[in-house]
Design a protein around this motif. Structure first.
Motif, PDB file in Angstrom:
ATOM      1  N   GLU A  14      -1.081  -1.460  -1.518  1.00 58.98           N
ATOM      2  CA  GLU A  14      -0.979  -2.779  -2.149  1.00 58.98           C
ATOM      3  C   GLU A  14       0.491  -3.176  -2.323  1.00 58.98           C
ATOM      4  O   GLU A  14       0.869  -4.322  -2.094  1.00 58.98           O
ATOM      5  CB  GLU A  14      -1.701  -2.779  -3.501  1.00 58.98           C
ATOM      6  CG  GLU A  14      -1.734  -4.132  -4.163  1.00 58.98           C
ATOM      7  CD  GLU A  14      -2.469  -5.180  -3.350  1.00 58.98           C
ATOM      8  OE1 GLU A  14      -1.949  -6.315  -3.261  1.00 58.98           O
ATOM      9  OE2 GLU A  14      -3.527  -4.893  -2.793  1.00 58.98           O
ATOM     10  N   TRP A  15       1.316  -2.226  -2.712  1.00 64.52           N
ATOM     11  CA  TRP A  15       2.751  -2.492  -2.864  1.00 64.52           C
ATOM     12  C   TRP A  15       3.373  -2.859  -1.508  1.00 64.52           C
ATOM     13  O   TRP A  15       4.197  -3.784  -1.442  1.00 64.52           O
ATOM     14  CB  TRP A  15       3.434  -1.256  -3.456  1.00 64.52           C
ATOM     15  CG  TRP A  15       4.909  -1.405  -3.569  1.00 64.52           C
ATOM     16  CD1 TRP A  15       5.604  -2.051  -4.542  1.00 64.52           C
ATOM     17  CD2 TRP A  15       5.884  -0.909  -2.649  1.00 64.52           C
ATOM     18  NE1 TRP A  15       6.953  -1.978  -4.288  1.00 64.52           N
ATOM     19  CE2 TRP A  15       7.148  -1.279  -3.127  1.00 64.52           C
ATOM     20  CE3 TRP A  15       5.800  -0.177  -1.461  1.00 64.52           C
ATOM     21  CZ2 TRP A  15       8.321  -0.957  -2.461  1.00 64.52           C
ATOM     22  CZ3 TRP A  15       6.971   0.151  -0.808  1.00 64.52           C
ATOM     23  CH2 TRP A  15       8.208  -0.236  -1.309  1.00 64.52           C
ATOM     24  N   ARG A  28       1.846  -4.295   0.933  1.00 68.31           N
ATOM     25  CA  ARG A  28       1.402  -5.682   1.173  1.00 68.31           C
ATOM     26  C   ARG A  28       2.273  -6.673   0.410  1.00 68.31           C
ATOM     27  O   ARG A  28       2.628  -7.724   0.923  1.00 68.31           O
ATOM     28  CB  ARG A  28      -0.042  -5.866   0.724  1.00 68.31           C
ATOM     29  CG  ARG A  28      -1.049  -5.650   1.769  1.00 68.31           C
ATOM     30  CD  ARG A  28      -2.395  -6.084   1.242  1.00 68.31           C
ATOM     31  NE  ARG A  28      -3.398  -5.846   2.248  1.00 68.31           N
ATOM     32  CZ  ARG A  28      -4.685  -5.990   2.044  1.00 68.31           C
ATOM     33  NH1 ARG A  28      -5.137  -6.369   0.870  1.00 68.31           N
ATOM     34  NH2 ARG A  28      -5.535  -5.764   3.007  1.00 68.31           N
ATOM     35  N   GLU A  29       2.575  -6.349  -0.831  1.00 67.82           N
ATOM     36  CA  GLU A  29       3.411  -7.231  -1.655  1.00 67.82           C
ATOM     37  C   GLU A  29       4.817  -7.376  -1.085  1.00 67.82           C
ATOM     38  O   GLU A  29       5.487  -8.370  -1.356  1.00 67.82           O
ATOM     39  CB  GLU A  29       3.482  -6.703  -3.086  1.00 67.82           C
ATOM     40  CG  GLU A  29       2.185  -6.824  -3.846  1.00 67.82           C
ATOM     41  CD  GLU A  29       2.193  -6.073  -5.167  1.00 67.82           C
ATOM     42  OE1 GLU A  29       3.245  -5.495  -5.532  1.00 67.82           O
ATOM     43  OE2 GLU A  29       1.144  -6.069  -5.841  1.00 67.82           O
TER      44      GLU A  29
END
Length: 124
Positions: free
Chosen positions: A98-99, A101-102
């Motif tokens: 997720e990080w 992706r961010e």
């Protein structure tokens, strides 16, 4: 996708992820051979060596999708802190993905679905 570009991105993301998630900073990143004997997309040693496949196993001249490479990278980075494939490892791998992706990079959705790869016990 140029081969040198993905490796430069992986090194940069790895250094940032190590700082962000408290991972060992001295991990080593290397490619898996195009025709290694196993069909895995990546592996991690207890010494902190991460090897990733960037080409398809059966078609070594065809690159894997960038999102697949980055999902595998997130999984292998999680091994630097959580060695076993348990709930803590899965949660950390998802958090790292997720990080990533961010940070503006595509990550395969397989880490976010219920189809997270699980190893089955081998028969003896």
């Amino acid at each position: 996708m140029a081969n040198a570009t993905i490796w430069a991105d992986l090194h940069a993301l790895g250094a940032k992820a190590a700082k962000r998630f408290g991972l060992p900073k001295a991990f080593r990143l290397a490619p898996l051979p195009k025709r290694s004997r196993c069909k895995i997309d990546g592996d991690c040693s207890r010494r902190g060596s991460i090897r990733l496949r960037v080409h398809r196993y059966h078609r070594p001249n065809q690159a894997l999708k960038r999102s697949t490479i980055l999902a595998t990278f997130a999984h292998e980075l999680a091994h630097l802190r959580e060695w076993e494939h348990g709930a803590a490892h899965r949660a950390l791998a998802r958090e790292i993905a997720e990080w990533i992706r961010e940070q503006g990079h595509p990550v395969s959705a397989r880490l976010f679905k219920g189809t997270y790869p699980r190893r089955t016990k081998r028969r003896k």
